[in-house]
Design a protein around this motif. Sequence first.
Motif, PDB file in Angstrom:
ATOM      1  N   ASN A  44      16.310 -15.735   2.029  1.00 22.56           N
ATOM      2  CA  ASN A  44      17.408 -15.523   2.970  1.00 22.56           C
ATOM      3  C   ASN A  44      16.804 -15.327   4.363  1.00 22.56           C
ATOM      4  O   ASN A  44      16.598 -14.209   4.822  1.00 22.56           O
ATOM      5  CB  ASN A  44      18.237 -14.309   2.548  1.00 22.56           C
ATOM      6  CG  ASN A  44      19.553 -14.223   3.293  1.00 22.56           C
ATOM      7  OD1 ASN A  44      19.707 -14.818   4.366  1.00 22.56           O
ATOM      8  ND2 ASN A  44      20.495 -13.487   2.738  1.00 22.56           N
ATOM      9  N   ASN A  73      18.830 -13.337   7.071  1.00 24.25           N
ATOM     10  CA  ASN A  73      18.843 -11.894   6.818  1.00 24.25           C
ATOM     11  C   ASN A  73      17.508 -11.256   7.200  1.00 24.25           C
ATOM     12  O   ASN A  73      17.473 -10.152   7.738  1.00 24.25           O
ATOM     13  CB  ASN A  73      19.154 -11.642   5.346  1.00 24.25           C
ATOM     14  CG  ASN A  73      19.688 -10.248   5.096  1.00 24.25           C
ATOM     15  OD1 ASN A  73      20.502  -9.749   5.857  1.00 24.25           O
ATOM     16  ND2 ASN A  73      19.210  -9.610   4.043  1.00 24.25           N
ATOM     17  N   TYR A 110      27.301 -12.616   7.586  1.00 24.95           N
ATOM     18  CA  TYR A 110      28.369 -11.904   6.861  1.00 24.95           C
ATOM     19  C   TYR A 110      29.687 -12.676   6.772  1.00 24.95           C
ATOM     20  O   TYR A 110      30.472 -12.404   5.865  1.00 24.95           O
ATOM     21  CB  TYR A 110      28.609 -10.539   7.506  1.00 24.95           C
ATOM     22  CG  TYR A 110      27.460  -9.584   7.300  1.00 24.95           C
ATOM     23  CD1 TYR A 110      27.303  -8.919   6.091  1.00 24.95           C
ATOM     24  CD2 TYR A 110      26.531  -9.354   8.305  1.00 24.95           C
ATOM     25  CE1 TYR A 110      26.239  -8.051   5.891  1.00 24.95           C
ATOM     26  CE2 TYR A 110      25.468  -8.491   8.114  1.00 24.95           C
ATOM     27  CZ  TYR A 110      25.324  -7.837   6.902  1.00 24.95           C
ATOM     28  OH  TYR A 110      24.272  -6.990   6.693  1.00 24.95           O
ATOM     29  N   MET A 125      30.312 -14.370   3.564  1.00 27.57           N
ATOM     30  CA  MET A 125      30.523 -13.392   2.495  1.00 27.57           C
ATOM     31  C   MET A 125      31.895 -12.724   2.597  1.00 27.57           C
ATOM     32  O   MET A 125      32.202 -11.806   1.833  1.00 27.57           O
ATOM     33  CB  MET A 125      29.425 -12.317   2.560  1.00 27.57           C
ATOM     34  CG  MET A 125      28.014 -12.857   2.402  1.00 27.57           C
ATOM     35  SD  MET A 125      26.736 -11.687   2.934  1.00 27.57           S
ATOM     36  CE  MET A 125      27.050 -10.307   1.853  1.00 27.57           C
ATOM     37  N   ASP A 126      32.714 -13.163   3.561  1.00 25.21           N
ATOM     38  CA  ASP A 126      34.039 -12.575   3.805  1.00 25.21           C
ATOM     39  C   ASP A 126      33.938 -11.091   4.155  1.00 25.21           C
ATOM     40  O   ASP A 126      34.803 -10.292   3.794  1.00 25.21           O
ATOM     41  CB  ASP A 126      34.965 -12.766   2.598  1.00 25.21           C
ATOM     42  CG  ASP A 126      35.340 -14.226   2.378  1.00 25.21           C
ATOM     43  OD1 ASP A 126      35.448 -14.957   3.375  1.00 25.21           O
ATOM     44  OD2 ASP A 126      35.497 -14.628   1.223  1.00 25.21           O
ATOM     45  N   ASN A 176      37.121  -5.785   2.482  1.00 24.55           N
ATOM     46  CA  ASN A 176      36.656  -6.011   3.854  1.00 24.55           C
ATOM     47  C   ASN A 176      37.317  -5.035   4.825  1.00 24.55           C
ATOM     48  O   ASN A 176      36.654  -4.494   5.727  1.00 24.55           O
ATOM     49  CB  ASN A 176      36.954  -7.447   4.268  1.00 24.55           C
ATOM     50  CG  ASN A 176      36.405  -7.775   5.641  1.00 24.55           C
ATOM     51  OD1 ASN A 176      35.270  -7.459   5.958  1.00 24.55           O
ATOM     52  ND2 ASN A 176      37.232  -8.404   6.465  1.00 24.55           N
TER      53      ASN A 176
END
Length: 687
Positions: free
Chosen positions: A153, A156, A200, A203-204, A289
């Motif tokens: 990743n 990240n 993000y 990733m919702d 969220n």
Amino acid sequence: MSGKKEQKAEGSKKTDKMVDNHREFLDMDTDEEDFGRQESPEIEEELPLEPEKPVYNEEDLITLVKYVKDFTHYFFCDNVTWNARCDEIIREYFKNPSNIVLSIFHERNELNAVLNIPVHSSEEFTYFLRSPWQVYTPENFRNNVSFGSVNKNVKNTVFKFMENIYAPIVLHCDDYASFVRNDVFLNLHEFTMRLIEGIYKPMDLTTLYVPKERLLQKAWDKNDYFLLGENETTLFSEEDEKKRKLVDRLEKIILFWIRQLRRATVTTTRKNSKSVEDEVNYWNAKYANLKYLRTQLLNVEVRSIIDILKSLHSPNASTLVELISCINEKLEETSSNLTYLNILNNFCKNLNIPEDVEHSVTEALLLVLYIWAESPFYSTTSNMETLCQAMSSQIMHQCIKYIKLDIALGNSPEVGIETLEKCISCCNIYKTIYDNLMINVTSYIKPDKKWNVNEQEVFNKIDTFKQRCYDIIEICQTLIVFGRGNKIGLIGGPNGTEYEAYWREIESLFYESLDEIITAREAIFDVTKSVWFRKIKRFRYTIVQLENMVVNLINDIFENVKNIEEGIEAIYALQKFRNRESLKVILQNKWIQVWKIFNDEIEYCYTNAIIESKETTDNQINLSCISQYLRNQHSIIVNASSWIGMCETEKCVLQQYEHVVDVIDKRRKIFNSYSTNGTQPAKFSIY
């Protein structure tokens, strides 16, 4: 000239002595006198020599290579075997300081090292970084080395470094001039915000960027509101100027927050839900969220930024406060929606489709109407339309699981047709129940409310799915006709082998086209894509060509058919083509051709009976043979009619047959009576 050269040479020597081996230099010509003037050719000068490369003994290199191996992070496996190639590249990194980066990674089950970043290889690697021409020794390596690791990743990894290491150092450093400092901070904030969104958003999750500036240490006065919207040409004290630029940076950050909050509070359109569970998952993700976002808004640093801008009467701060209250409202709405949707979802988990479609669909749609009537938030037209579409998608996907394409397009197309027809019937029943409930029930349970859901949108996927089922049924029907599972019979005659070879060619072409369909099987029931239309269009065109080839084969076979037995044998061999409507017609025509052959034989026998009516001693025997032959031919063709079927000329030919046989039988009786009396009959016409 020579004196100048000597001066230049001396200057060059002095410069060489002052060269720092650990820095890079960029020569720039900033002579203001020569600016805007055409350049004149200069005397070529020798470029400064490249710094000398360090010289290591073998023991030093072994030590440095060992340090690299000790610092390397092994993502790939626990037990690593270093190879000679990696050792050689690591040695080269130390011996040639012009190489800035050394990367260690694992790819294709082997360890690799490169003097660069491995862009086209493993996403996980350990890197060692140094300044240009920085020389490592066994004594200074562990104190001076810069190294780290990057996992798969990459975004990240970069974000963690920027947020936790780079940003705190840069934002707390006072070595920048004021105009450079503000630009650096602005660019850092912008880059980090975009990085957060890139990580993000898929990733919702909505993650707020909180700058690492020392906001809590700054004192803000209520009269500092003049820092907002003032003329930038106004002179401020150095402290006020820092505050003004900080406020400008905070305004940009809070504008980014506002965009994030607006996106988090908007209910998006869902058209690709495969089931009611997908709709529930959407609201679960939205609820999670919003809770995550509310927790962030309670953070001390976030509250500090909002309070600072509120104290300065920033309109953006007011907008943000309104959105924060909206988040609480949306949390209440989302929680309520989940309460009602979970009732339907629990029932739909055991939806028995297509076996018990009538009972299952009726109960599920009644629960949909319950949500429409009782839910305080979810009962909007758009939400109900989305829920009904999710219901349709779930029914469709359960039907897709019920269909076994391997069977339908394999050795059992008949079973496949039966399954597909059952799924089509299931969809029709679902639509009928939906119409009955929405027309007859909604007005009773909610007289003051109208069901405004667009039925076409609800059944759009169902209708497309039904058409795909009809397409597969069509393919199964061609498989019955052209496939190897239902072979054609042996074709007799002198050209039988040639006909068999021609049929094998037709069969081979069919399976080539069928293989293309099987290869594209994933697209068959993907109603969101149009690639299937091109596939089925090409398949249908191929089938038309194959039908023409079969017509030519049938015509060629019947050109050589001379009697009833050969005609019936050919029709029997080609019997499976009767399952194809276009080929059924030509076989019916060939069956008529066989009856015409029988009719020709009747006429021929009738003519022979006239000739045999002459007064001869053996005419009775000849008439008996003719009569027996006709009866045999009649028996053969009538028996064949029981499985081939009737034809339009059959009745007329049978009438002719009965007439001729009757005349011949009467003639035989006459000859038989005269033969018994010992006399001969006189000549007479048989007509």
